[in-house]
Design a protein around this motif. Structure first.
Motif, PDB file in Angstrom:
ATOM      1  N   ALA A  23      -6.821  -7.978   6.017  1.00 63.60           N
ATOM      2  CA  ALA A  23      -7.152  -8.117   7.443  1.00 63.60           C
ATOM      3  C   ALA A  23      -7.158  -6.761   8.142  1.00 63.60           C
ATOM      4  CB  ALA A  23      -6.153  -9.050   8.122  1.00 63.60           C
ATOM      5  N   ALA A  24      -6.294  -5.853   7.696  1.00 65.98           N
ATOM      6  CA  ALA A  24      -6.222  -4.515   8.295  1.00 65.98           C
ATOM      7  C   ALA A  24      -7.279  -3.574   7.727  1.00 65.98           C
ATOM      8  CB  ALA A  24      -4.832  -3.921   8.082  1.00 65.98           C
ATOM      9  N   GLY A  25      -7.989  -4.015   6.694  1.00 67.40           N
ATOM     10  CA  GLY A  25      -9.039  -3.192   6.108  1.00 67.40           C
ATOM     11  C   GLY A  25      -8.543  -2.145   5.111  1.00 67.40           C
ATOM     12  N   TRP A  26      -7.317  -2.281   4.649  1.00 68.14           N
ATOM     13  CA  TRP A  26      -6.770  -1.346   3.669  1.00 68.14           C
ATOM     14  C   TRP A  26      -7.235  -1.726   2.266  1.00 68.14           C
ATOM     15  CZ3 TRP A  26      -3.894   2.975   4.504  1.00 68.14           C
ATOM     16  CH2 TRP A  26      -3.235   3.113   5.721  1.00 68.14           C
ATOM     17  N   ALA A  33      -1.060   4.701  -1.129  1.00 71.47           N
ATOM     18  CA  ALA A  33      -0.874   6.099  -0.718  1.00 71.47           C
ATOM     19  C   ALA A  33      -0.056   6.187   0.568  1.00 71.47           C
ATOM     20  CB  ALA A  33      -2.236   6.775  -0.539  1.00 71.47           C
ATOM     21  N   GLU A  34      -0.335   5.295   1.506  1.00 72.51           N
ATOM     22  CA  GLU A  34       0.390   5.292   2.783  1.00 72.51           C
ATOM     23  C   GLU A  34       1.873   4.970   2.581  1.00 72.51           C
ATOM     24  OE1 GLU A  34       0.793   5.619   6.966  1.00 72.51           O
ATOM     25  OE2 GLU A  34      -0.877   6.180   5.664  1.00 72.51           O
ATOM     26  N   VAL A  35       2.150   4.062   1.664  1.00 78.01           N
ATOM     27  CA  VAL A  35       3.524   3.620   1.419  1.00 78.01           C
ATOM     28  C   VAL A  35       4.273   4.578   0.488  1.00 78.01           C
ATOM     29  CG1 VAL A  35       4.889   1.737   0.392  1.00 78.01           C
ATOM     30  CG2 VAL A  35       2.971   1.210   1.896  1.00 78.01           C
ATOM     31  N   GLY A  36       3.510   5.305  -0.347  1.00 74.25           N
ATOM     32  CA  GLY A  36       4.137   6.241  -1.281  1.00 74.25           C
ATOM     33  C   GLY A  36       4.486   5.623  -2.619  1.00 74.25           C
ATOM     34  N   VAL A  37       3.703   4.612  -3.012  1.00 76.45           N
ATOM     35  CA  VAL A  37       3.887   3.983  -4.322  1.00 76.45           C
ATOM     36  C   VAL A  37       2.531   3.970  -5.024  1.00 76.45           C
ATOM     37  CG1 VAL A  37       5.830   2.546  -3.562  1.00 76.45           C
ATOM     38  CG2 VAL A  37       3.502   1.635  -3.443  1.00 76.45           C
ATOM     39  N   SER A  38       2.520   3.542  -6.271  1.00 80.11           N
ATOM     40  CA  SER A  38       1.263   3.503  -7.019  1.00 80.11           C
ATOM     41  C   SER A  38       0.436   2.272  -6.653  1.00 80.11           C
ATOM     42  CB  SER A  38       1.548   3.491  -8.525  1.00 80.11           C
ATOM     43  OG  SER A  38       2.117   2.255  -8.905  1.00 80.11           O
ATOM     44  N   ARG A  39      -0.841   2.358  -6.944  1.00 81.13           N
ATOM     45  CA  ARG A  39      -1.745   1.225  -6.754  1.00 81.13           C
ATOM     46  C   ARG A  39      -1.246   0.036  -7.576  1.00 81.13           C
ATOM     47  NH1 ARG A  39      -5.460  -1.708  -9.122  1.00 81.13           N
ATOM     48  NH2 ARG A  39      -7.420  -2.239  -8.120  1.00 81.13           N
ATOM     49  N   GLU A  40      -0.765   0.325  -8.779  1.00 84.78           N
ATOM     50  CA  GLU A  40      -0.262  -0.721  -9.659  1.00 84.78           C
ATOM     51  C   GLU A  40       0.934  -1.440  -9.030  1.00 84.78           C
ATOM     52  OE1 GLU A  40      -0.931   2.465 -10.743  1.00 84.78           O
ATOM     53  OE2 GLU A  40      -2.827   1.905 -11.698  1.00 84.78           O
ATOM     54  N   THR A  41       1.788  -0.694  -8.349  1.00 87.70           N
ATOM     55  CA  THR A  41       2.946  -1.301  -7.702  1.00 87.70           C
ATOM     56  C   THR A  41       2.513  -2.266  -6.612  1.00 87.70           C
ATOM     57  OG1 THR A  41       4.384   0.566  -8.217  1.00 87.70           O
ATOM     58  CG2 THR A  41       5.052  -0.843  -6.375  1.00 87.70           C
ATOM     59  N   VAL A  57       9.462  -2.441   1.606  1.00 85.42           N
ATOM     60  CA  VAL A  57       9.047  -3.527   2.512  1.00 85.42           C
ATOM     61  C   VAL A  57       8.819  -2.963   3.909  1.00 85.42           C
ATOM     62  CG1 VAL A  57       9.787  -5.658   3.657  1.00 85.42           C
ATOM     63  CG2 VAL A  57      10.207  -5.355   1.208  1.00 85.42           C
ATOM     64  N   GLU A  58       9.749  -2.149   4.385  1.00 88.01           N
ATOM     65  CA  GLU A  58       9.609  -1.550   5.718  1.00 88.01           C
ATOM     66  C   GLU A  58       8.382  -0.652   5.800  1.00 88.01           C
ATOM     67  OE1 GLU A  58      13.386   0.334   6.466  1.00 88.01           O
ATOM     68  OE2 GLU A  58      14.249  -1.530   7.221  1.00 88.01           O
ATOM     69  N   LYS A  59       8.119   0.126   4.774  1.00 82.87           N
ATOM     70  CA  LYS A  59       6.943   1.019   4.774  1.00 82.87           C
ATOM     71  C   LYS A  59       5.644   0.223   4.753  1.00 82.87           C
ATOM     72  CE  LYS A  59       9.264   4.913   2.563  1.00 82.87           C
ATOM     73  NZ  LYS A  59       9.353   5.728   1.336  1.00 82.87           N
ATOM     74  N   ILE A  60       5.614  -0.851   3.970  1.00 77.13           N
ATOM     75  CA  ILE A  60       4.414  -1.700   3.933  1.00 77.13           C
ATOM     76  C   ILE A  60       4.175  -2.309   5.309  1.00 77.13           C
ATOM     77  CG2 ILE A  60       3.461  -3.862   3.021  1.00 77.13           C
ATOM     78  CD1 ILE A  60       4.871  -3.184   0.337  1.00 77.13           C
ATOM     79  N   ALA A  61       5.225  -2.872   5.899  1.00 78.93           N
ATOM     80  CA  ALA A  61       5.094  -3.493   7.220  1.00 78.93           C
ATOM     81  C   ALA A  61       4.626  -2.471   8.252  1.00 78.93           C
ATOM     82  CB  ALA A  61       6.424  -4.108   7.641  1.00 78.93           C
ATOM     83  N   HIS A  62       5.202  -1.280   8.225  1.00 78.37           N
ATOM     84  CA  HIS A  62       4.812  -0.234   9.179  1.00 78.37           C
ATOM     85  C   HIS A  62       3.332   0.112   9.009  1.00 78.37           C
ATOM     86  CE1 HIS A  62       4.298   3.664  11.025  1.00 78.37           C
ATOM     87  NE2 HIS A  62       5.479   3.551  11.607  1.00 78.37           N
ATOM     88  N   ALA A  63       2.895   0.270   7.764  1.00 78.08           N
ATOM     89  CA  ALA A  63       1.488   0.600   7.498  1.00 78.08           C
ATOM     90  C   ALA A  63       0.549  -0.502   7.995  1.00 78.08           C
ATOM     91  CB  ALA A  63       1.281   0.826   6.002  1.00 78.08           C
TER      92      ALA A  63
END
Length: 112
Positions: A23-26, A33-41, A57-63
């Motif tokens: 929904a956010a278009g990510w 990359a925004e969260v700082g983890v791998s695509r696989e993660t 979880v907090e980084k994903i929510a923030h992004a």
């Protein structure tokens, strides 16, 4: 918490991440990359096969510009077979792209 309940929570969390991400278009890569983890993660989290750390979880929510609680939210489902069917349908819908969801919406309009 029984193992099945934990796995269901992981699936709900993952489906919510996928829905909010789309929904956010990510893209998977962009969110990772925004969260700082791998695509696989991110892919494993969305499939419900990996449980993220609270920091992640907090980084994903923030992004995604939402609260972490929203990622754990699930519409209450009734017990029994109806609940199982609704969860199965929700999981399948979460895996679809916008075009596929549009087609399903049209089918549902015809059926109802």
């Amino acid at each position: 918490m029984p193992k099945d309940s934990a796995m269901e929570l992981q699936r709900i969390f993952g489906a919510n991440v996928r829905n909010y991400r789309r929904a956010a278009g990510w893209t998977l890569e962009g969110l990772a990359a925004e969260v700082g983890v791998s695509r696989e993660t991110i892919g494993k989290i969305e499939r419900g096969t990996a449980a993220p750390l609270f920091d992640t979880v907090e980084k994903i929510a923030h992004a995604l510009s939402i609260t972490p609680v929203e990622l754990f939210g699930a519409s209450p489902t009734p017990p029994g077979n109806r609940g199982k069917l609704l969860l199965r349908i929700h999981t399948k819908l979460a895996d679809m792209n916008d075009r596929q969801l549009g087609q399903i919406a049209k089918i549902m309009d015809v059926l109802s």
